[in-house]
Enzyme design. Sequence first.
Site, PDB file in Angstrom:
ATOM      1  N   TYR A 187       0.832  -1.205   0.000  1.00  0.00           N
ATOM      2  CA  TYR A 187       0.000   0.000   0.000  1.00  0.00           C
ATOM      3  C   TYR A 187       0.870   1.261   0.000  1.00  0.00           C
ATOM      4  CZ  TYR A 187      -3.962   3.024   0.973  1.00  0.00           C
ATOM      5  OH  TYR A 187      -4.927   3.986   0.883  1.00  0.00           O
ATOM      6  N   PHE A 207      -6.545  20.403 -24.395  1.00  0.00           N
ATOM      7  CA  PHE A 207      -7.165  19.105 -24.693  1.00  0.00           C
ATOM      8  C   PHE A 207      -8.577  19.079 -24.095  1.00  0.00           C
ATOM      9  CE2 PHE A 207      -7.768  14.538 -23.657  1.00  0.00           C
ATOM     10  CZ  PHE A 207      -7.806  14.075 -24.953  1.00  0.00           C
ATOM     11  N   ASP A 208      -9.465  18.235 -24.612  1.00  0.00           N
ATOM     12  CA  ASP A 208     -10.870  18.302 -24.177  1.00  0.00           C
ATOM     13  C   ASP A 208     -11.076  18.075 -22.678  1.00  0.00           C
ATOM     14  OD1 ASP A 208     -10.237  15.637 -24.662  1.00  0.00           O
ATOM     15  OD2 ASP A 208     -12.204  15.099 -25.423  1.00  0.00           O
ATOM     16  N   ASP A 252       1.400  19.973 -20.517  1.00  0.00           N
ATOM     17  CA  ASP A 252       0.567  18.796 -20.717  1.00  0.00           C
ATOM     18  C   ASP A 252       1.387  17.915 -21.653  1.00  0.00           C
ATOM     19  OD1 ASP A 252      -1.158  16.858 -21.519  1.00  0.00           O
ATOM     20  OD2 ASP A 252      -2.845  18.195 -21.923  1.00  0.00           O
ATOM     21  N   ALA A 276       1.403  14.596 -22.577  1.00  0.00           N
ATOM     22  CA  ALA A 276       0.962  13.278 -23.035  1.00  0.00           C
ATOM     23  C   ALA A 276       1.884  12.737 -24.148  1.00  0.00           C
ATOM     24  CB  ALA A 276      -0.479  13.345 -23.516  1.00  0.00           C
ATOM     25  N   LYS A 317      -0.206   7.428 -23.427  1.00  0.00           N
ATOM     26  CA  LYS A 317       0.309   7.870 -24.721  1.00  0.00           C
ATOM     27  C   LYS A 317       1.800   7.496 -24.774  1.00  0.00           C
ATOM     28  CE  LYS A 317      -3.744   9.981 -24.727  1.00  0.00           C
ATOM     29  NZ  LYS A 317      -3.898  11.294 -24.153  1.00  0.00           N
ATOM     30  N   HIS A 359     -19.382  14.410 -26.121  1.00  0.00           N
ATOM     31  CA  HIS A 359     -19.048  13.551 -27.266  1.00  0.00           C
ATOM     32  C   HIS A 359     -18.951  12.078 -26.901  1.00  0.00           C
ATOM     33  CE1 HIS A 359     -15.350  14.884 -25.372  1.00  0.00           C
ATOM     34  NE2 HIS A 359     -14.737  13.816 -25.847  1.00  0.00           N
TER      35      HIS A 359
END
Length: 459
Positions: free
Chosen positions: A72, A124-125, A215, A217, A258, A450
């Site tokens: 843990y 990004f969305d 960001d 990714a 990604k 979407h």
Amino acid sequence: MEIPFSENYRIKMVEQLRKSTRQERETWIREAKYNLFNLHSEQVFIDLLTDSGTGAMSDKQWSAMMLGDESYAGATSYYKMRKAIQEILGFEYFLPTHQGRAAENVLYSTIVKAGDVVPGNSHFDTTKGHIEFRKAAAVDCTIDAAADTQLEIPFKGEMDLEKLEKVLKETPKDRIPCCVLTVTNNTAGGQPVSMKNIRETSELCHKYGILVQIDGARFAENAYFIKTREEGYQDKSIKEIVREMLSYGDIMTMSSKKDAIVNMGGFLAFRDKELWRRCQMFCVMNEGFITYGGLSGRDMNALAQGLDEGTEFDTLETRIEQVAYLGRKLDEYGIPYQRPAGGHAIFLDAKKILTHVPKEEFIAQTLGIELYLEAGIRGVEIGSILADRDPITRENRYPRLELLRLAIPRRTYTNNHMDVIAAAVKNVFDRRESITRGYVITEELPVMRHFTIELAPAK
Ligand SMILES: *Cc1c(COP(=O)(O)O)cnc(C)c1O
């Protein structure tokens, strides 16, 4: 004779694909309410919905999974991941999260409040969703050239420094929690950002005392483009370029699905110990204890190994060459897409392909459905369905671009599959004059519609 380019791997395990008939696909897409997200995966032959979490892990990643430590707290897997983040990415502190949006959730829960302004180069969305959900504004400062799909420039995903400075000047500093620099720029077509632009964005933000959130990714793909396209980086290794790129950021959010080539995982990395401490609360509340976040030990092991493999030149060259190969096939057939080919995907220019479908009937979505019907290929709409409604007026937003993204999973499909995709797109292109109507919305959710939207053919 020149020896042609080929993949830097061979295949050890295969997964059976199912082919289908057009008649079957007509039934399935109707049952899916014309939302490609609702299709069962067995109803899809070549799945280009996303390159997120759909890549093939290596033998080394699979073997690292067997060594996962499921303690843990303080698992060896946590320390392996920490070592990779410190050594490869150069961030001292981090929190594991179950994926990229969870990192955004933890970060924005800590630093974003109602009325704030978060500038960026095409958020990004999920990033935008997390900002707008908190009643803050995501202000797009991408260069205008990104919207011209036929323009060939090497770094089409960049931040427009004038637009950014205007926001920084006009907004009180305490209302800008951070600026988001997305590399590569996913929303603008997987287009890279140059080292020069990353550095200048960072300098500008820091001049105004604003934190830079990278960001990341697809940070490794971005580094590949810097190496192959930017003056002065040809002789540097991907890992050296990555270190420099990320040195300009204060925070990094990462969807490890990604460029770390895992099926699930993410993290949030920091330079500042104090901010790391503040974010721990939301990590514990939403994700899990700070040494596992939303991940099991084996996931952290695979992620650490993936960060290493994903920042090797050969891995990136194999991947980006495959996307470029598909681009060249489409060129042969005269099909318009966002040029030059991006790192992870081809973005078909739906407005230039389906010229008769009105924008109110969702042009890129219509193209996505046609391609599915043609050959069982699943892409994803990057157009007005994704753009969602204006949070204030609730009117549909119609972005300048209507794109159908064909995302190529890492190490998953062969170039024969690329040939099938190109031929299917050509067949739809050849019958474009006969496609005159699109779709109307029958059901939708208030945020990120979407994923779950339901549609019916327009009459
Ligand atoms: C995928 C992605 C995210 C969100 O990550 P998830 O792992 O899907 O939650 C954020 N930003 C960019 C640029 C992405 O591509």
